[in-house]
Design a protein around this motif. Structure first.
Motif, PDB file in Angstrom:
ATOM      1  N   ILE A  38      11.833  49.915  68.639  1.00 22.05           N
ATOM      2  CA  ILE A  38      10.931  49.652  69.757  1.00 22.05           C
ATOM      3  C   ILE A  38      11.362  48.356  70.421  1.00 22.05           C
ATOM      4  O   ILE A  38      11.391  47.302  69.779  1.00 22.05           O
ATOM      5  N   ALA A  39      11.715  48.436  71.691  1.00 20.07           N
ATOM      6  CA  ALA A  39      12.089  47.248  72.459  1.00 20.07           C
ATOM      7  C   ALA A  39      10.923  46.883  73.372  1.00 20.07           C
ATOM      8  O   ALA A  39      10.471  47.707  74.168  1.00 20.07           O
ATOM      9  N   ILE A  40      10.454  45.669  73.243  1.00 19.83           N
ATOM     10  CA  ILE A  40       9.369  45.171  74.093  1.00 19.83           C
ATOM     11  C   ILE A  40       9.973  44.209  75.106  1.00 19.83           C
ATOM     12  O   ILE A  40      10.653  43.253  74.729  1.00 19.83           O
ATOM     13  N   THR A  41       9.763  44.479  76.372  1.00 19.52           N
ATOM     14  CA  THR A  41      10.320  43.612  77.409  1.00 19.52           C
ATOM     15  C   THR A  41       9.228  43.179  78.368  1.00 19.52           C
ATOM     16  O   THR A  41       8.237  43.884  78.593  1.00 19.52           O
ATOM     17  N   GLY A  42       9.446  42.019  78.949  1.00 19.25           N
ATOM     18  CA  GLY A  42       8.579  41.567  80.016  1.00 19.25           C
ATOM     19  C   GLY A  42       9.035  42.142  81.346  1.00 19.25           C
ATOM     20  O   GLY A  42      10.031  42.862  81.437  1.00 19.25           O
ATOM     21  N   GLN A  43       8.297  41.824  82.404  1.00 18.98           N
ATOM     22  CA  GLN A  43       8.682  42.211  83.761  1.00 18.98           C
ATOM     23  C   GLN A  43       7.945  41.299  84.736  1.00 18.98           C
ATOM     24  O   GLN A  43       6.873  40.759  84.410  1.00 18.98           O
ATOM     25  N   VAL A  44       8.526  41.114  85.906  1.00 24.80           N
ATOM     26  CA  VAL A  44       7.899  40.263  86.921  1.00 24.80           C
ATOM     27  C   VAL A  44       6.611  40.922  87.415  1.00 24.80           C
ATOM     28  O   VAL A  44       6.384  42.117  87.216  1.00 24.80           O
ATOM     29  N   ALA A  45       5.769  40.159  88.058  1.00 22.26           N
ATOM     30  CA  ALA A  45       4.501  40.658  88.569  1.00 22.26           C
ATOM     31  C   ALA A  45       4.732  41.742  89.616  1.00 22.26           C
ATOM     32  O   ALA A  45       5.730  41.731  90.339  1.00 22.26           O
ATOM     33  N   HIS A  46       3.786  42.656  89.713  1.00 21.45           N
ATOM     34  CA  HIS A  46       3.925  43.786  90.627  1.00 21.45           C
ATOM     35  C   HIS A  46       4.087  43.345  92.081  1.00 21.45           C
ATOM     36  O   HIS A  46       4.833  43.964  92.840  1.00 21.45           O
ATOM     37  N   LYS A  47       3.402  42.299  92.482  1.00 20.48           N
ATOM     38  CA  LYS A  47       3.486  41.882  93.881  1.00 20.48           C
ATOM     39  C   LYS A  47       4.873  41.374  94.254  1.00 20.48           C
ATOM     40  O   LYS A  47       5.214  41.301  95.436  1.00 20.48           O
ATOM     41  N   GLU A  48       5.689  41.029  93.234  1.00 16.20           N
ATOM     42  CA  GLU A  48       7.039  40.531  93.500  1.00 16.20           C
ATOM     43  C   GLU A  48       8.090  41.633  93.418  1.00 16.20           C
ATOM     44  O   GLU A  48       9.246  41.396  93.788  1.00 16.20           O
ATOM     45  N   ARG A  49       7.710  42.808  92.950  1.00 17.04           N
ATOM     46  CA  ARG A  49       8.690  43.882  92.762  1.00 17.04           C
ATOM     47  C   ARG A  49       9.272  44.305  94.108  1.00 17.04           C
ATOM     48  O   ARG A  49       8.561  44.483  95.097  1.00 17.04           O
ATOM     49  N   GLY A  50      10.592  44.485  94.133  1.00 15.64           N
ATOM     50  CA  GLY A  50      11.263  44.925  95.343  1.00 15.64           C
ATOM     51  C   GLY A  50      11.612  43.820  96.312  1.00 15.64           C
ATOM     52  O   GLY A  50      12.148  44.090  97.395  1.00 15.64           O
ATOM     53  N   THR A  51      11.361  42.568  95.911  1.00 16.11           N
ATOM     54  CA  THR A  51      11.627  41.451  96.830  1.00 16.11           C
ATOM     55  C   THR A  51      12.871  40.652  96.447  1.00 16.11           C
ATOM     56  O   THR A  51      13.189  39.669  97.107  1.00 16.11           O
ATOM     57  N   GLY A  52      13.562  41.088  95.378  1.00 19.26           N
ATOM     58  CA  GLY A  52      14.680  40.281  94.898  1.00 19.26           C
ATOM     59  C   GLY A  52      14.205  39.000  94.253  1.00 19.26           C
ATOM     60  O   GLY A  52      14.879  37.974  94.286  1.00 19.26           O
ATOM     61  N   TYR A  53      13.036  39.073  93.640  1.00 19.85           N
ATOM     62  CA  TYR A  53      12.412  37.911  93.008  1.00 19.85           C
ATOM     63  C   TYR A  53      13.292  37.365  91.871  1.00 19.85           C
ATOM     64  O   TYR A  53      14.149  38.063  91.321  1.00 19.85           O
ATOM     65  N   HIS A  54      13.068  36.114  91.510  1.00 19.21           N
ATOM     66  CA  HIS A  54      13.814  35.453  90.442  1.00 19.21           C
ATOM     67  C   HIS A  54      13.826  36.298  89.167  1.00 19.21           C
ATOM     68  O   HIS A  54      12.783  36.666  88.644  1.00 19.21           O
ATOM     69  N   GLN A  55      15.010  36.657  88.720  1.00 24.96           N
ATOM     70  CA  GLN A  55      15.246  37.447  87.499  1.00 24.96           C
ATOM     71  C   GLN A  55      14.728  38.883  87.583  1.00 24.96           C
ATOM     72  O   GLN A  55      14.661  39.576  86.573  1.00 24.96           O
ATOM     73  N   GLU A  56      14.411  39.356  88.762  1.00 27.91           N
ATOM     74  CA  GLU A  56      13.931  40.729  88.898  1.00 27.91           C
ATOM     75  C   GLU A  56      15.072  41.718  88.676  1.00 27.91           C
ATOM     76  O   GLU A  56      16.134  41.608  89.285  1.00 27.91           O
ATOM     77  N   VAL A  57      14.853  42.686  87.788  1.00 34.37           N
ATOM     78  CA  VAL A  57      15.812  43.755  87.495  1.00 34.37           C
ATOM     79  C   VAL A  57      15.018  45.046  87.335  1.00 34.37           C
ATOM     80  O   VAL A  57      13.938  45.042  86.736  1.00 34.37           O
ATOM     81  N   ASN A  58      15.546  46.130  87.860  1.00 35.69           N
ATOM     82  CA  ASN A  58      14.916  47.432  87.660  1.00 35.69           C
ATOM     83  C   ASN A  58      15.236  47.908  86.244  1.00 35.69           C
ATOM     84  O   ASN A  58      16.175  48.660  86.003  1.00 35.69           O
ATOM     85  N   LEU A  59      14.444  47.460  85.302  1.00 35.46           N
ATOM     86  CA  LEU A  59      14.719  47.750  83.893  1.00 35.46           C
ATOM     87  C   LEU A  59      14.554  49.225  83.571  1.00 35.46           C
ATOM     88  O   LEU A  59      15.247  49.752  82.695  1.00 35.46           O
ATOM     89  N   GLU A  60      13.653  49.903  84.250  1.00 37.83           N
ATOM     90  CA  GLU A  60      13.462  51.327  83.980  1.00 37.83           C
ATOM     91  C   GLU A  60      14.746  52.101  84.245  1.00 37.83           C
ATOM     92  O   GLU A  60      15.129  52.986  83.475  1.00 37.83           O
ATOM     93  N   LYS A  61      15.433  51.754  85.310  1.00 40.75           N
ATOM     94  CA  LYS A  61      16.686  52.431  85.624  1.00 40.75           C
ATOM     95  C   LYS A  61      17.783  52.033  84.631  1.00 40.75           C
ATOM     96  O   LYS A  61      18.543  52.881  84.152  1.00 40.75           O
ATOM     97  N   ILE A  62      17.835  50.767  84.295  1.00 52.93           N
ATOM     98  CA  ILE A  62      18.885  50.276  83.387  1.00 52.93           C
ATOM     99  C   ILE A  62      18.747  50.885  81.994  1.00 52.93           C
ATOM    100  O   ILE A  62      19.736  51.255  81.356  1.00 52.93           O
ATOM    101  N   PHE A  63      17.511  51.018  81.510  1.00 50.33           N
ATOM    102  CA  PHE A  63      17.276  51.481  80.147  1.00 50.33           C
ATOM    103  C   PHE A  63      17.152  53.007  80.050  1.00 50.33           C
ATOM    104  O   PHE A  63      16.912  53.533  78.969  1.00 50.33           O
ATOM    105  N   ASP A  64      17.326  53.695  81.153  1.00 51.65           N
ATOM    106  CA  ASP A  64      17.083  55.134  81.175  1.00 51.65           C
ATOM    107  C   ASP A  64      17.966  55.899  80.185  1.00 51.65           C
ATOM    108  O   ASP A  64      17.513  56.845  79.544  1.00 51.65           O
ATOM    109  N   ASP A  65      19.218  55.510  80.041  1.00 52.47           N
ATOM    110  CA  ASP A  65      20.128  56.263  79.169  1.00 52.47           C
ATOM    111  C   ASP A  65      19.897  55.969  77.696  1.00 52.47           C
ATOM    112  O   ASP A  65      19.953  56.864  76.860  1.00 52.47           O
TER     113      ASP A  65
END
Length: 582
Positions: free
Chosen positions: A98-125
């Motif tokens: 089980i990998a537990i990860t953080g994520q940036v706040a929802h209001k910052e998603r899609g803005t290129g916010y500091h350290q923002e990464v689409n983790l769902e896409k990266i971890f899909d495989d």
């Protein structure tokens, strides 16, 4: 009136129900609420690591050894991404992590916010399931789905905790339910059992090829071997299940196998594959009829065409199959393979004798002596490369010994952190990490974690100042060695251990090997043996194909040409290889 639990607190309840106790990771801002929820919770221990990849390897080791779950954590962006390679290892080994990860706040998603990464896409495989907690109402349901799949399906899963959600109260625990902890037994239909029995009964030279899926079926596999007069070959992952002292066990086939294991699989007319997804199809027979038993349907027939595929647990399926099999009186096929193995084992004992005291030292001597001195329930954590060969050939898995490693993913740097996870489970259990200098160099920062948490691991670093297995791969492929790419500059690893707060010894003479291993075994601190070994040691497979011989010969011709042109590194390589054979 007491307040409801927040998202992180409910997650901890779910993890505890699944048997989770230790969480390996590196903290960061998005994980702060999760760490705060853990504060004072005596059910859990946070194990702060120096690199998230090592945290994932440690979690894998715990899942592999216990059959339960391992837990690791990384914060947003790069912290989560660092987990990826260790998680791929867990996926390839069938571990429930089980990998537990953080994520940036929802209001910052899609803005290129500091350290923002689409983790769902990266971890899909790598993940079998991802629980993205967008709202507190989704807890506990999504997290329970993830944890359940990790525990029963042996999958890697990820639970994402956005910083703006993780501290919110969960409004209802209506969906909360106990986690299922025991998988169901799987058995094939009776008609398929009958067909498999007919094929086996018709065989004249039956062999068994057993993998890690036989962990709970050792007695049944040995009974099958006795009934069929069949040799038992096994995979590397099956080495800590079957030992040469067991009846009819002839060891491994493959590149690091032995003649008995190779010919048992290659020369049979019926091969019974049990709980293995052995990937090297060129070591499987082309003409034999193959009966394969596995609880994963995707494994059946994946590596070779099968005459019968039985979807089921090895133990339960053999219980149904055994009464339908004829007792075979002819044991000559198994007896011949056992003779080959006994001859090979004597040769291995000679290769690893302390009297072979040429310097730099033969690495086999260290592995053999560790095998002689290690506890009967020791854990051997293997890195990949040449050190894997020495564990496979020079150590014995008697008693309750276990192995962990990157067997399928084959990732450099896995040995040390796997040992950390094993030792964290039970610091009183003896844990040895077998590392090459290349692999240890990738993970050595977390030797400090062993010191911090008083995990008395014993690390042997096979220090040959080169990426030895890569060098051999070059030569077998017909390329001249390339020292610019394969040579390493190493520190004194024993001194490094002492600087970190552990202990260590550098060994350059054969006569000092037994005492060094005894010193490591007795140490209450994390300990490193800096084993100065030959970079010219060659690993010969049980069967040398013409293509391999041709490639190695061509590499020597090319090295000779480069030497004639003034590349003196080629001469140094020749000298090292010649000395290694003395």
């Amino acid at each position: 009136m007491s307040k409801n639990k927040n998202v992180c607190e409910v997650l901890l309840d779910i993890l505890a129900d699944a048997g989770g106790k230790q969480i390996f990771g590196v903290v960061g801002d998005a994980l702060n609420p999760f760490l705060e929820a853990m504060r004072g919770d005596e059910r859990f221990e946070w194990k702060g690591m120096r690199h998230e990849e090592n945290a994932a390897y440690a979690a894998y080791a715990q899942s592999h050894l216990t059959g339960g779950v391992g837990i690791c954590a990384g914060t947003v962006g790069p912290g989560a991404l660092h987990l990826i390679n260790g998680l791929y290892n867990a996926k390839r080994e069938g571990a429930g992590v089980i990998a537990i990860t953080g994520q940036v706040a929802h209001k910052e998603r899609g803005t290129g916010y500091h350290q923002e990464v689409n983790l769902e896409k990266i971890f899909d495989d790598v993940c079998g399931y991802q629980a993205i907690i967008h709202t507190p109402e989704q807890m506990p349901r999504l997290a329970q789905i993830a944890v359940q799949r990790a525990l029963i399906n042996r999958e890697v899963v990820r639970i994402e905790l956005p910083i703006d959600v993780s501290e919110k109260e969960v409004p209802s625990l209506h969906q909360f339910h106990p986690i299922l902890k025991t998988p169901s037994t799987l058995i094939p239909p009776a008609s398929q059992i009958e067909h498999a029995a007919e094929l086996i009964n018709a065989g004249k030279k039956v062999a068994i090829f057993a993998g890690v899926g036989c962990r709970d079926a050792k007695d049944e596999v040995i009974a099958l071997s006795k009934k069929l007069g069949a040799p038992i070959a096994h995979t590397l992952k099956g080495k800590d299940i079957f030992d040469y002292d067991d009846p009819n066990v002839v060891g491994m086939t493959g590149l690091i196998g032995n003649p008995g294991g190779y010919h048992a699989v290659h020369d049979c007319d019926v091969l019974v594959m049990l709980g293995t997804d052995f990937p090297y199809e060129w070591f499987l027979p082309e003409k034999a009829k193959i009966i394969q038993i596995d609880r994963s349907v995707e494994h059946l027939g994946r590596r070779a065409p099968i005459a019968s595929g039985l979807l089921g647990d090895v133990k339960a399926t053999l219980d149904l199959l055994m009464p339908k099999l004829d007792q075979k009186s002819d044991t000559s096929f198994a007896d011949h393979q056992v003779k080959l193995v006994n001859k090979w084992l004597k040769a291995q004992d000679k290769e690893s004798a302390i009297t072979r005291d040429s310097e730099p030292l033969h690495p086999q001597i260290f592995a053999h002596e560790i095998s002689n001195q290690a506890s009967d329930d020791a854990v051997f954590a293997m890195d990949i490369g040449e050190c894997t060969v020495w564990v496979a050939r020079q150590t014995r898995m008697k008693g309750g010994r276990r192995m962990v490693g990157s067997f399928n993913h084959s990732s450099l740097g896995s040995g040390l952190p796997s040992a950390l996870g094993a030792s964290a489970l039970d610091p009183d259990r003896e844990v040895w990490a077998f590392c090459g200098d290349g692999g240890f160099g990738m993970a050595m920062q977390d030797f400090l974690s062993a010191v911090r948490y008083d995990w008395p691991i014993k690390v042997i670093v096979f220090n040959n100042s080169t990426l030895g297995f890569v060098k051999m791969e070059m030569e077998v492929a017909g390329y001249a060695v390339n020292p610019v790419a394969t040579d390493l500059v190493n520190p004194d690893f024993a001194e490094y251990a002492k600087v970190c707060g552990g202990d260590g010894v550098r060994v350059e003479h054969a006569k000092d090997i037994p005492a060094a291993i005894a010193q490591a075994k007795a140490s209450t601190k994390p300990f490193i043996i800096d084993a100065v070994v030959s970079p010219g040691e060659l690993v010969m497979p049980p069967h040398v194909e013409a293509k391999m011989a041709w490639g190695f010969g061509m590499s020597k011709i090319k090295e000779g040409v480069l030497l004639a042109k003034g590349d003196h590194a080629q001469w140094d390589n020749w000298v090292k290889e010649i000395k290694a054979q003395l």
